[in-house]
Design a protein around this motif. Structure first.
Motif, mmCIF file in Angstrom:
data_model
loop_
_atom_site.group_PDB
_atom_site.id
_atom_site.type_symbol
_atom_site.label_atom_id
_atom_site.label_comp_id
_atom_site.label_asym_id
_atom_site.label_seq_id
_atom_site.Cartn_x
_atom_site.Cartn_y
_atom_site.Cartn_z
ATOM 1 N N MET A 194 -34.733 104.850 45.269
ATOM 2 C CA MET A 194 -33.314 104.617 45.463
ATOM 3 C C MET A 194 -32.980 103.254 44.856
ATOM 4 S SD MET A 194 -31.120 104.396 49.028
ATOM 5 C CE MET A 194 -31.551 106.031 49.530
ATOM 6 N N SER A 195 -31.902 103.199 44.116
ATOM 7 C CA SER A 195 -31.503 101.949 43.488
ATOM 8 C C SER A 195 -30.882 101.012 44.522
ATOM 9 C CB SER A 195 -30.484 102.208 42.374
ATOM 10 O OG SER A 195 -29.229 102.573 42.934
ATOM 11 N N PHE A 196 -30.848 99.746 44.182
ATOM 12 C CA PHE A 196 -30.238 98.747 45.063
ATOM 13 C C PHE A 196 -28.783 99.112 45.341
ATOM 14 C CE2 PHE A 196 -28.073 94.745 45.942
ATOM 15 C CZ PHE A 196 -28.852 94.267 46.979
ATOM 16 N N GLN A 197 -28.057 99.512 44.303
ATOM 17 C CA GLN A 197 -26.644 99.867 44.477
ATOM 18 C C GLN A 197 -26.487 101.060 45.411
ATOM 19 O OE1 GLN A 197 -23.955 97.990 43.397
ATOM 20 N NE2 GLN A 197 -22.947 99.327 44.869
ATOM 21 N N ALA A 198 -27.414 102.009 45.348
ATOM 22 C CA ALA A 198 -27.359 103.157 46.250
ATOM 23 C C ALA A 198 -27.524 102.707 47.698
ATOM 24 C CB ALA A 198 -28.428 104.177 45.876
ATOM 25 N N TYR A 199 -28.418 101.742 47.940
ATOM 26 C CA TYR A 199 -28.561 101.182 49.289
ATOM 27 C C TYR A 199 -27.231 100.595 49.752
ATOM 28 C CZ TYR A 199 -33.592 101.405 50.232
ATOM 29 O OH TYR A 199 -34.858 101.830 50.531
ATOM 30 N N ILE A 200 -26.620 99.788 48.907
ATOM 31 C CA ILE A 200 -25.352 99.133 49.255
ATOM 32 C C ILE A 200 -24.262 100.178 49.508
ATOM 33 C CG2 ILE A 200 -23.554 97.554 48.426
ATOM 34 C CD1 ILE A 200 -26.252 96.213 49.266
ATOM 35 N N ASP A 201 -24.189 101.176 48.656
ATOM 36 C CA ASP A 201 -23.188 102.242 48.831
ATOM 37 C C ASP A 201 -23.391 102.974 50.160
ATOM 38 O OD1 ASP A 201 -22.135 101.563 46.363
ATOM 39 O OD2 ASP A 201 -23.083 103.247 45.305
ATOM 40 N N ASN A 202 -24.645 103.286 50.480
ATOM 41 C CA ASN A 202 -24.936 103.989 51.730
ATOM 42 C C ASN A 202 -24.606 103.130 52.951
ATOM 43 O OD1 ASN A 202 -25.796 106.366 50.545
ATOM 44 N ND2 ASN A 202 -27.929 105.707 50.440
ATOM 45 N N ILE A 203 -24.878 101.846 52.864
ATOM 46 C CA ILE A 203 -24.554 100.926 53.957
ATOM 47 C C ILE A 203 -23.048 100.897 54.181
ATOM 48 C CG2 ILE A 203 -24.519 98.481 54.630
ATOM 49 C CD1 ILE A 203 -27.259 98.301 53.042
ATOM 50 N N GLN A 204 -22.299 100.826 53.094
ATOM 51 C CA GLN A 204 -20.842 100.783 53.218
ATOM 52 C C GLN A 204 -20.298 102.086 53.814
ATOM 53 O OE1 GLN A 204 -18.749 99.433 49.756
ATOM 54 N NE2 GLN A 204 -16.790 99.436 50.797
ATOM 55 N N LYS A 205 -20.874 103.217 53.413
ATOM 56 C CA LYS A 205 -20.436 104.500 53.982
ATOM 57 C C LYS A 205 -20.721 104.560 55.477
ATOM 58 C CE LYS A 205 -21.027 107.164 49.775
ATOM 59 N NZ LYS A 205 -21.947 108.018 49.028
ATOM 60 N N LYS A 206 -21.882 104.065 55.872
ATOM 61 C CA LYS A 206 -22.290 104.135 57.277
ATOM 62 C C LYS A 206 -21.509 103.160 58.158
ATOM 63 C CE LYS A 206 -26.183 103.917 60.384
ATOM 64 N NZ LYS A 206 -27.570 104.162 60.564
ATOM 65 N N THR A 207 -21.287 101.943 57.656
ATOM 66 C CA THR A 207 -20.717 100.889 58.498
ATOM 67 C C THR A 207 -19.258 100.567 58.186
ATOM 68 O OG1 THR A 207 -21.348 99.098 57.001
ATOM 69 C CG2 THR A 207 -22.982 99.788 58.674
ATOM 70 N N GLY A 208 -18.812 100.941 56.980
ATOM 71 C CA GLY A 208 -17.470 100.565 56.558
ATOM 72 C C GLY A 208 -17.390 99.117 56.104
ATOM 73 N N LYS A 209 -18.547 98.481 55.937
ATOM 74 C CA LYS A 209 -18.581 97.060 55.578
ATOM 75 C C LYS A 209 -19.230 96.847 54.216
ATOM 76 C CE LYS A 209 -18.256 95.379 60.185
ATOM 77 N NZ LYS A 209 -16.897 95.812 60.232
#
Length: 70
Positions: A1-16
């Motif tokens: 998983m790319s770094f950006q994918a991690y960030i995108d998933n975090i934003q989807k989960k937390t809204g942050k």
């Protein structure tokens, strides 16, 4: 998983975004003048407890605090 994918998933989960987390970390005293003043464990434990992030996702947020974006 790319770094950006991690960030995108975090934003989807937390809204942050990474900037939102940085602001919250500053308010908690983890960052002062944009610099980390605590160890990674303190940050990852906070993210795991408060936002229910897994270790890898918490470390991705921590990496953004250190200025790493890739």
């Amino acid at each position: 998983m790319s770094f950006q994918a991690y960030i995108d998933n975090i934003q989807k989960k937390t809204g942050k975004t990474p900037a939102d987390f940085k602001e919250l970390a500053t308010k908690k005293g983890f960052l002062k003048d944009g610099n980390l003043v605590v160890k990674a464990t303190e940050i990852t434990n906070w993210l795991k407890e408060e936002f229910k992030l897994g270790h890898g996702h918490a470390m991705a947020v921590y990496a953004t605090f250190k200025g790493k974006t890739k």
